[in-house]
Write a protein that holds these residues in place. Structure first.
Motif, PDB file in Angstrom:
ATOM      1  N   VAL A 165      47.755  23.281  23.663  1.00 28.87           N
ATOM      2  CA  VAL A 165      49.130  23.129  23.180  1.00 28.87           C
ATOM      3  C   VAL A 165      49.190  23.446  21.691  1.00 28.87           C
ATOM      4  O   VAL A 165      50.103  24.146  21.224  1.00 28.87           O
ATOM      5  CB  VAL A 165      49.636  21.704  23.464  1.00 28.87           C
ATOM      6  N   GLN A 166      48.211  22.954  20.938  1.00 29.95           N
ATOM      7  CA  GLN A 166      48.157  23.277  19.511  1.00 29.95           C
ATOM      8  C   GLN A 166      48.099  24.786  19.302  1.00 29.95           C
ATOM      9  O   GLN A 166      48.803  25.339  18.445  1.00 29.95           O
ATOM     10  CB  GLN A 166      46.954  22.622  18.854  1.00 29.95           C
ATOM     11  N   ALA A 167      47.260  25.468  20.071  1.00 30.16           N
ATOM     12  CA  ALA A 167      47.114  26.909  19.908  1.00 30.16           C
ATOM     13  C   ALA A 167      48.430  27.636  20.171  1.00 30.16           C
ATOM     14  O   ALA A 167      48.789  28.591  19.452  1.00 30.16           O
ATOM     15  CB  ALA A 167      46.026  27.430  20.846  1.00 30.16           C
ATOM     16  N   ALA A 168      49.171  27.209  21.180  1.00 28.34           N
ATOM     17  CA  ALA A 168      50.446  27.857  21.497  1.00 28.34           C
ATOM     18  C   ALA A 168      51.469  27.642  20.383  1.00 28.34           C
ATOM     19  O   ALA A 168      52.219  28.560  20.016  1.00 28.34           O
ATOM     20  CB  ALA A 168      50.979  27.317  22.820  1.00 28.34           C
ATOM     21  N   ILE A 169      51.493  26.425  19.845  1.00 34.05           N
ATOM     22  CA  ILE A 169      52.429  26.122  18.752  1.00 34.05           C
ATOM     23  C   ILE A 169      52.127  26.995  17.538  1.00 34.05           C
ATOM     24  O   ILE A 169      53.016  27.647  16.970  1.00 34.05           O
ATOM     25  CB  ILE A 169      52.335  24.628  18.378  1.00 34.05           C
TER      26      ILE A 169
ATOM     27  N   ILE B 109      49.385  17.678  14.688  1.00 34.86           N
ATOM     28  CA  ILE B 109      49.004  16.504  15.477  1.00 34.86           C
ATOM     29  C   ILE B 109      49.476  16.745  16.904  1.00 34.86           C
ATOM     30  O   ILE B 109      50.674  16.867  17.157  1.00 34.86           O
ATOM     31  CB  ILE B 109      49.630  15.224  14.900  1.00 34.86           C
ATOM     32  N   VAL B 110      48.524  16.836  17.827  1.00 33.16           N
ATOM     33  CA  VAL B 110      48.843  16.992  19.251  1.00 33.16           C
ATOM     34  C   VAL B 110      48.075  15.889  19.962  1.00 33.16           C
ATOM     35  O   VAL B 110      46.885  16.024  20.246  1.00 33.16           O
ATOM     36  CB  VAL B 110      48.460  18.387  19.772  1.00 33.16           C
ATOM     37  N   ALA B 111      48.751  14.782  20.222  1.00 28.72           N
ATOM     38  CA  ALA B 111      48.078  13.533  20.567  1.00 28.72           C
ATOM     39  C   ALA B 111      48.571  12.998  21.902  1.00 28.72           C
ATOM     40  O   ALA B 111      49.706  12.518  22.016  1.00 28.72           O
ATOM     41  CB  ALA B 111      48.313  12.481  19.472  1.00 28.72           C
ATOM     42  N   GLY B 112      47.718  13.064  22.916  1.00 25.66           N
ATOM     43  CA  GLY B 112      48.065  12.551  24.228  1.00 25.66           C
ATOM     44  C   GLY B 112      47.672  11.103  24.400  1.00 25.66           C
ATOM     45  O   GLY B 112      46.637  10.647  23.894  1.00 25.66           O
TER      46      GLY B 112
ATOM     47  N   ALA C  37      56.259  24.208  23.513  1.00 25.26           N
ATOM     48  CA  ALA C  37      55.176  23.284  23.872  1.00 25.26           C
ATOM     49  C   ALA C  37      55.595  22.354  25.003  1.00 25.26           C
ATOM     50  O   ALA C  37      54.813  22.099  25.939  1.00 25.26           O
ATOM     51  CB  ALA C  37      54.763  22.479  22.649  1.00 25.26           C
ATOM     52  N   ARG C  38      56.813  21.850  24.935  1.00 32.63           N
ATOM     53  CA  ARG C  38      57.245  20.914  25.983  1.00 32.63           C
ATOM     54  C   ARG C  38      57.338  21.616  27.336  1.00 32.63           C
ATOM     55  O   ARG C  38      56.983  21.051  28.367  1.00 32.63           O
ATOM     56  CB  ARG C  38      58.581  20.273  25.619  1.00 32.63           C
ATOM     57  N   GLN C  39      57.813  22.837  27.329  1.00 31.76           N
ATOM     58  CA  GLN C  39      57.975  23.562  28.583  1.00 31.76           C
ATOM     59  C   GLN C  39      56.632  23.933  29.217  1.00 31.76           C
ATOM     60  O   GLN C  39      56.518  24.001  30.439  1.00 31.76           O
ATOM     61  CB  GLN C  39      58.805  24.826  28.347  1.00 31.76           C
ATOM     62  N   MET C  40      55.611  24.156  28.405  1.00 30.93           N
ATOM     63  CA  MET C  40      54.329  24.619  28.938  1.00 30.93           C
ATOM     64  C   MET C  40      53.375  23.492  29.326  1.00 30.93           C
ATOM     65  O   MET C  40      52.431  23.708  30.080  1.00 30.93           O
ATOM     66  CB  MET C  40      53.622  25.516  27.913  1.00 30.93           C
ATOM     67  N   THR C  41      53.606  22.282  28.813  1.00 31.28           N
ATOM     68  CA  THR C  41      52.625  21.210  28.973  1.00 31.28           C
ATOM     69  C   THR C  41      52.550  20.719  30.414  1.00 31.28           C
ATOM     70  O   THR C  41      53.573  20.476  31.063  1.00 31.28           O
ATOM     71  CB  THR C  41      52.969  20.038  28.037  1.00 31.28           C
ATOM     72  N   ARG C  42      51.342  20.558  30.913  1.00 28.35           N
ATOM     73  CA  ARG C  42      51.075  20.050  32.256  1.00 28.35           C
ATOM     74  C   ARG C  42      49.843  19.147  32.232  1.00 28.35           C
ATOM     75  O   ARG C  42      48.953  19.338  31.388  1.00 28.35           O
ATOM     76  CB  ARG C  42      50.804  21.211  33.236  1.00 28.35           C
ATOM     77  N   PRO C  43      49.749  18.183  33.138  1.00 25.38           N
ATOM     78  CA  PRO C  43      48.526  17.395  33.251  1.00 25.38           C
ATOM     79  C   PRO C  43      47.318  18.304  33.473  1.00 25.38           C
ATOM     80  O   PRO C  43      47.396  19.316  34.169  1.00 25.38           O
ATOM     81  CB  PRO C  43      48.791  16.503  34.466  1.00 25.38           C
ATOM     82  N   GLY C  44      46.201  17.929  32.854  1.00 22.59           N
ATOM     83  CA  GLY C  44      44.981  18.702  32.985  1.00 22.59           C
ATOM     84  C   GLY C  44      44.776  19.712  31.883  1.00 22.59           C
ATOM     85  O   GLY C  44      43.657  20.206  31.694  1.00 22.59           O
ATOM     86  N   MET C  45      45.836  20.043  31.138  1.00 20.38           N
ATOM     87  CA  MET C  45      45.654  20.894  29.971  1.00 20.38           C
ATOM     88  C   MET C  45      44.933  20.101  28.884  1.00 20.38           C
ATOM     89  O   MET C  45      44.810  18.871  28.959  1.00 20.38           O
ATOM     90  CB  MET C  45      47.003  21.398  29.446  1.00 20.38           C
ATOM     91  N   ASN C  46      44.503  20.796  27.851  1.00 19.44           N
ATOM     92  CA  ASN C  46      43.873  20.152  26.710  1.00 19.44           C
ATOM     93  C   ASN C  46      44.833  20.153  25.532  1.00 19.44           C
ATOM     94  O   ASN C  46      45.661  21.074  25.404  1.00 19.44           O
ATOM     95  CB  ASN C  46      42.581  20.888  26.342  1.00 19.44           C
ATOM     96  N   GLU C  47      44.735  19.133  24.712  1.00 14.30           N
ATOM     97  CA  GLU C  47      45.556  19.096  23.499  1.00 14.30           C
ATOM     98  C   GLU C  47      45.417  20.387  22.704  1.00 14.30           C
ATOM     99  O   GLU C  47      46.400  20.896  22.138  1.00 14.30           O
ATOM    100  CB  GLU C  47      45.141  17.909  22.626  1.00 14.30           C
ATOM    101  N   ALA C  48      44.198  20.944  22.669  1.00 14.61           N
ATOM    102  CA  ALA C  48      43.951  22.154  21.887  1.00 14.61           C
ATOM    103  C   ALA C  48      44.758  23.340  22.399  1.00 14.61           C
ATOM    104  O   ALA C  48      45.174  24.210  21.608  1.00 14.61           O
ATOM    105  CB  ALA C  48      42.463  22.494  21.909  1.00 14.61           C
TER     106      ALA C  48
END
Length: 443
Positions: free
Chosen positions: A210-214, A231-234, A197-208
């Protein structure tokens, strides 16, 4: 994972030894519907699973120390039914309950009302958790009531209802080597998902996203899925402790707090929280608060030792946080007084951890009367201090108003820690947490 009935047989024997002459009635979980006739994915009752390993709904286990050998473990289960299995899947039935799960005897569930009185006859007490099992409780109470009604003629009746849970939960609190190995696996898969999750996260993505990938990683690695609502909370969403909407866009300059862990096929769980900058770089305020939470968390982890207490783990983290917040100007005054008055609770409002095992918030007492429970080898607890800076809670009188530059920063760092003979083992160490690691970006 190959099913090993001997693990549950040993647990039953320990439980029987603690029951004395009380007969235990331990129901399985029922199916639960969420709309019309659609059912939630089945989740077995943890006490029932701990003793039996049987993973079907609407079963009942009897543990009967007052009966002869060969009659002490009885299962009532849904019978084999090809027509029903076409719709809802395979059942082990009564033969499987004996051959696979080691029951001394097994009967179809619909025979429980007729057979329960004979199995409970002669027990000094009935061990049953009242208030939790509405389908079974009336049968237990009516059986006991009939014993009392006939006492003048038979001279036999259970002296009362006793709770099996204090015995079971003391047993469950100290994990067996097999359990610790399963928890290492759950924690390892959970840690992999956090790194992904940390490696894939970028501005403009949605919390959902990241949740889906996890959660996809959990399933791909053979887990049942998430152990609890991820809990995926920006940004400011991280200041909501149990935020689970997971629908907001991730903003450049915000932090992302992820509290997620997987549950294995046999229900052992991981529970990890990590917080990192969405754009890969902390702001000054974010870095200062993150470094403080990390210092508190690492100090608290070191406090996990045999003969220590969960209370001391919390106190250690709290002391580091309060002293650091005073230095940063977010709190004012003597740290002892701040802690005594609770003047920090608008920034840190929860305890520092909980037991972990078959349940995410696992069973077991934190206090024994006036004294905190002592940590012993085999116990597993989370260590998860945090800071949440927002306008949601009023600033206590005498404490400084929160400057705008701090607001919207929510940070929590959580590891799963087993108590060992020598000290402790961090089961989730594969999930990185240093300041430098949190600022790494994928290439």
């Amino acid at each position: 994972m190959a099913f090993d009935p001997s693990i549950h047989a040993v647990r039953r024997q320990r439980f029987l030894e603690h029951l004395g002459e009380a007969a235990a009635v331990i129901p399985a979980a029922p199916l639960a519907t969420h709309h019309a006739d659609c059912e939630w994915p089945f989740r077995q009752d943890s006490d029932f699973f701990y003793l039996t390993g049987f993973d079907e709904p609407d079963a009942v286990a009897l543990l009967l120390p007052h009966r002869p050998e060969g009659e002490r473990f009885v299962l009532f289960v849904q019978p084999k039914d090809p027509a029903a299995e076409v719709w809802t899947g395979f059942r082990w039935g009564t033969e499987g309950a004996v051959e696979r799960y080691g029951a001394d005897m097994a009967y179809p569930l619909d025979q429980l009302p007729a057979r329960l009185p004979e199995f409970l006859a002669g027990a000094e007490a009935i061990a049953f958790r009242v208030g939790r099992h509405p389908a079974v409780e009336p049968l237990v109470l009516s059986t006991w009531g009939r014993q009392l009604d006939s006492y003048s003629r038979s001279g036999e009746a259970a002296m009362g209802l006793v709770a099996p849970t204090p015995i079971l939960h003391r047993l469950r609190l100290r994990k067996e080597p097999h359990e610790l190995e399963r928890m290492r696996q759950a924690c390892g898969i959970s840690a992999e998902a956090h790194e992904l999750a940390r490696q894939m996260t970028r501005p403009g993505m949605n919390e959902a996203e990241v949740q889906a990938a996890i959660e996809a990683h959990f399933r791909a690695r053979g887990a049942r899925g998430p152990a609890y609502g991820s809990i995926v909370a920006g940004g400011d969403n991280a200041c909501v402790l149990h935020y689970t909407a997971n629908t907001a866009p991730l903003q450049d300059g915000d932090l992302l707090l992820i509290d997620a862990g997987c549950s294995l096929e046999d229900y052992y769980n991981g529970d990890i929280t990590r917080t990192f900058p969405v754009n890969g770089c902390f702001s000054g305020e974010q870095r200062e608060l993150y470094a403080l939470v990390l210092e508190a968390q690492e100090a608290a982890v070191e406090t996990v030792q045999p003969q220590g207490t969960a209370e001391a783990v919390h106190a250690t983290a709290l002391r580091v946080l309060v002293e650091g917040l005073v230095e940063l100007g977010l709190l004012a005054g003597d740290p002892d007084g701040i802690i005594e008055r609770g003047d920090y609770r608008h920034l840190y409002m929860h305890r520092t951890g909980h037991w972990l095992g078959l349940d995410v918030h696992d069973v077991g007492a934190y206090r024994l009367g006036e004294q905190p429970a002592t940590l012993e080898p085999g116990m597993v607890l989370t260590v998860e201090p945090g800071l949440y800076v927002s306008d949601r809670l009023a600033v206590p009188e005498g404490q400084p108003a929160i400057e705008a530059r701090w607001k919207g920063i929510g940070i929590r760092i959580e590891d799963d820690v087993a108590v060992t003979d020598e000290g402790h083992e961090v089961l989730t160490a594969a999930a990185l947490k240093s300041v430098a690691a949190m600022e790494r970006q994928a290439t």
